[in-house]
Design an enzyme around this catalytic site. Structure first.
Site, PDB file in Angstrom:
ATOM      1  N   ASP A   4       0.167   5.163   1.029  1.00 36.14           N
ATOM      2  CA  ASP A   4      -0.012   6.270   2.401  1.00 36.14           C
ATOM      3  C   ASP A   4      -0.132   5.596   3.842  1.00 36.14           C
ATOM      4  O   ASP A   4      -1.022   4.047   3.386  1.00 36.14           O
ATOM      5  CB  ASP A   4      -1.278   6.860   2.113  1.00 36.14           C
ATOM      6  CG  ASP A   4      -1.735   7.612   0.462  1.00 36.14           C
ATOM      7  OD1 ASP A   4      -1.306   8.874   0.226  1.00 36.14           O
ATOM      8  OD2 ASP A   4      -2.973   6.706  -0.131  1.00 36.14           O
ATOM      9  N   ASP A  10       0.779  -1.428  -0.087  1.00 34.93           N
ATOM     10  CA  ASP A  10       0.577  -0.019   0.295  1.00 34.93           C
ATOM     11  C   ASP A  10       1.431   1.396   0.225  1.00 34.93           C
ATOM     12  O   ASP A  10       2.927   1.311   0.343  1.00 34.93           O
ATOM     13  CB  ASP A  10      -1.067  -0.156   0.998  1.00 34.93           C
ATOM     14  CG  ASP A  10      -1.637   1.301   1.216  1.00 34.93           C
ATOM     15  OD1 ASP A  10      -2.141   1.731   0.612  1.00 34.93           O
ATOM     16  OD2 ASP A  10      -1.392   1.953   3.132  1.00 34.93           O
ATOM     17  N   SER A  65      -5.198   5.610  -4.002  1.00 33.15           N
ATOM     18  CA  SER A  65      -4.586   6.548  -4.666  1.00 33.15           C
ATOM     19  C   SER A  65      -4.768   7.105  -6.411  1.00 33.15           C
ATOM     20  O   SER A  65      -4.257   6.325  -7.071  1.00 33.15           O
ATOM     21  CB  SER A  65      -3.679   6.740  -3.464  1.00 33.15           C
ATOM     22  OG  SER A  65      -3.003   8.648  -3.944  1.00 33.15           O
ATOM     23  N   ARG A  66      -5.551   8.244  -6.625  1.00 33.53           N
ATOM     24  CA  ARG A  66      -5.437   9.018  -8.059  1.00 33.53           C
ATOM     25  C   ARG A  66      -4.577   9.845  -7.558  1.00 33.53           C
ATOM     26  O   ARG A  66      -4.010   9.889  -9.043  1.00 33.53           O
ATOM     27  CB  ARG A  66      -6.384   9.343  -8.361  1.00 33.53           C
ATOM     28  CG  ARG A  66      -8.058   8.346  -8.122  1.00 33.53           C
ATOM     29  CD  ARG A  66      -9.066   9.536  -8.453  1.00 33.53           C
ATOM     30  NE  ARG A  66      -9.763   8.002  -8.434  1.00 33.53           N
ATOM     31  CZ  ARG A  66     -11.314   8.099 -10.088  1.00 33.53           C
ATOM     32  NH1 ARG A  66     -10.974   8.977 -10.414  1.00 33.53           N
ATOM     33  NH2 ARG A  66     -11.453   6.912  -9.730  1.00 33.53           N
ATOM     34  N   ASN A  67      -3.396   9.883  -6.514  1.00 34.16           N
ATOM     35  CA  ASN A  67      -2.130  10.661  -6.916  1.00 34.16           C
ATOM     36  C   ASN A  67      -1.258  10.043  -6.812  1.00 34.16           C
ATOM     37  O   ASN A  67       0.147  10.489  -6.901  1.00 34.16           O
ATOM     38  CB  ASN A  67      -2.568  11.862  -5.437  1.00 34.16           C
ATOM     39  CG  ASN A  67      -3.842  12.860  -6.009  1.00 34.16           C
ATOM     40  OD1 ASN A  67      -3.625  13.316  -6.036  1.00 34.16           O
ATOM     41  ND2 ASN A  67      -4.343  12.837  -4.519  1.00 34.16           N
TER      42      ASN A  67
HETATM   43  C1  G6P Z   1      -5.050   5.845   0.296  1.00 38.15           C
HETATM   44  C2  G6P Z   1      -4.980   6.617   0.871  1.00 38.15           C
HETATM   45  C3  G6P Z   1      -6.911   7.009   1.469  1.00 38.15           C
HETATM   46  C4  G6P Z   1      -7.461   7.915   0.697  1.00 38.15           C
HETATM   47  C5  G6P Z   1      -6.831   7.033  -0.902  1.00 38.15           C
HETATM   48  C6  G6P Z   1      -7.335   7.698  -2.335  1.00 38.15           C
HETATM   49  O1  G6P Z   1      -5.916   4.546  -0.316  1.00 38.15           O
HETATM   50  O2  G6P Z   1      -5.185   5.270   2.394  1.00 38.15           O
HETATM   51  O3  G6P Z   1      -7.482   7.597   2.422  1.00 38.15           O
HETATM   52  O4  G6P Z   1      -8.128   8.448   0.545  1.00 38.15           O
HETATM   53  O5  G6P Z   1      -5.581   6.325  -1.273  1.00 38.15           O
HETATM   54  O6  G6P Z   1      -6.370   8.983  -2.731  1.00 38.15           O
HETATM   55  P1  G6P Z   1      -6.809  10.277  -3.409  1.00 38.15           P
HETATM   56  O7  G6P Z   1      -5.354  10.389  -3.802  1.00 38.15           O
HETATM   57  O8  G6P Z   1      -6.797   9.769  -4.513  1.00 38.15           O
HETATM   58  O9  G6P Z   1      -7.044  11.290  -2.252  1.00 38.15           O
HETATM   59 MG    MG Z   2      -2.554   2.465   3.447  1.00 40.45          MG
END
Ligand code: G6P
Ligand code: MG
Length: 226
Positions: free
Chosen positions: A12, A10, A117-119
């Protein structure tokens, strides 16, 4: 001989300390909406998509909003989040994470990033660690959010490895559930009181070695950890 072939990480809270920035950004949204949002509440948002996180946040605040307002809030939260994220440097890679990835390479194990995450592309660029992952599956590639196993199963598919030969490193309860549903061994990164359903828990990748993973994956012992 170990049956382990791939390590799935994972992003984050496992590779980089961005979990705190997600929390800060959601708390700003909760503040604006006029309700309190605690770190314990935040555990429910870890690992799940931005949209689903907002739904959970609104549930905590006892609010129901229309789709347009929700889309605006999700975008606003991402703006707050990106204000912090754009400043991150490799110094924010969590202790032991980069070393563990290099150890995987040295041991001939495949590696994947598995995140909602999309980032992730921006974060991997800023941390300069994209090349350490054989495969990246993020929120732009999957439809269903953890605890659905889609993100992990797609990693296994892209790596051409059987799910049963993968180990997942996760800091979120939803991620541990997703790993279990994918038929993979899970290592919780964080608090054992929260990550009760993981096969094992460690405070961070710094306290783990690839050798430990290979030993835990010995087919004879595998069942005993379940
Ligand atoms: C990860 C984090 C989440 C977050 C998700 C979407 O899974 O643990 O807390 O909401 O990514 O991330 P983003 O960067 O796309 O908002
Ligand atoms: Mg995480």
């Amino acid at each position: 001989m170990s049956g382990l072939e791939a390590c799935l990480f994972d992003l984050d809270g496992v590779i980089v300390d961005t979990a705190k920035y997600h929390f800060i950004a959601w708390r700003q949204i909760a503040d604006e909406l006029g309700f309190a949002f605690s770190e314990r509440d935040n555990e429910r948002l870890k690992g799940v998509s931005r949209q689903r996180s907002l739904d959970i946040l609104l549930e905590i605040g006892g609010l129901a909003l229309d789709e347009e307002s929700k889309a605006r809030l999700a975008e606003k939260k991402n703006g707050f989040y990106l204000d912090d994220i754009r400043k991150i440097t490799p110094a924010e890679i969590l202790p032991g994470a980069e070393g563990f990835l290099w150890e995987c390479k040295a041991a001939g194990l495949k590696t994947a990033l598995a995140t909602a995450s999309r980032n992730s592309a921006l974060i991997l660029d800023l941390l300069r660690i994209r090349s350490l992952f054989d495969v990246v599956v993020d929120g732009n590639k999957v439809k269903r959010t953890k605890p659905d196993p889609e993100v992990f199963l797609l990693c296994a598919k892209e790596l051409a490895v059987e799910p049963a030969r993968c180990v997942v490193f996760e800091d979120a309860e939803a991620g541990i559930e997703a790993a279990r549903s994918a038929g993979m061994i899970s290592v919780g990164i964080g608090d054992p009181a929260i990550l009760k359903r993981a096969n094992m828990v460690a405070p961070g990748l710094a306290s783990l070695t690839v050798e430990m993973m290979l030993a835990a994956f010995d087919p004879g012992k595998e069942r005993a950890t379940r």
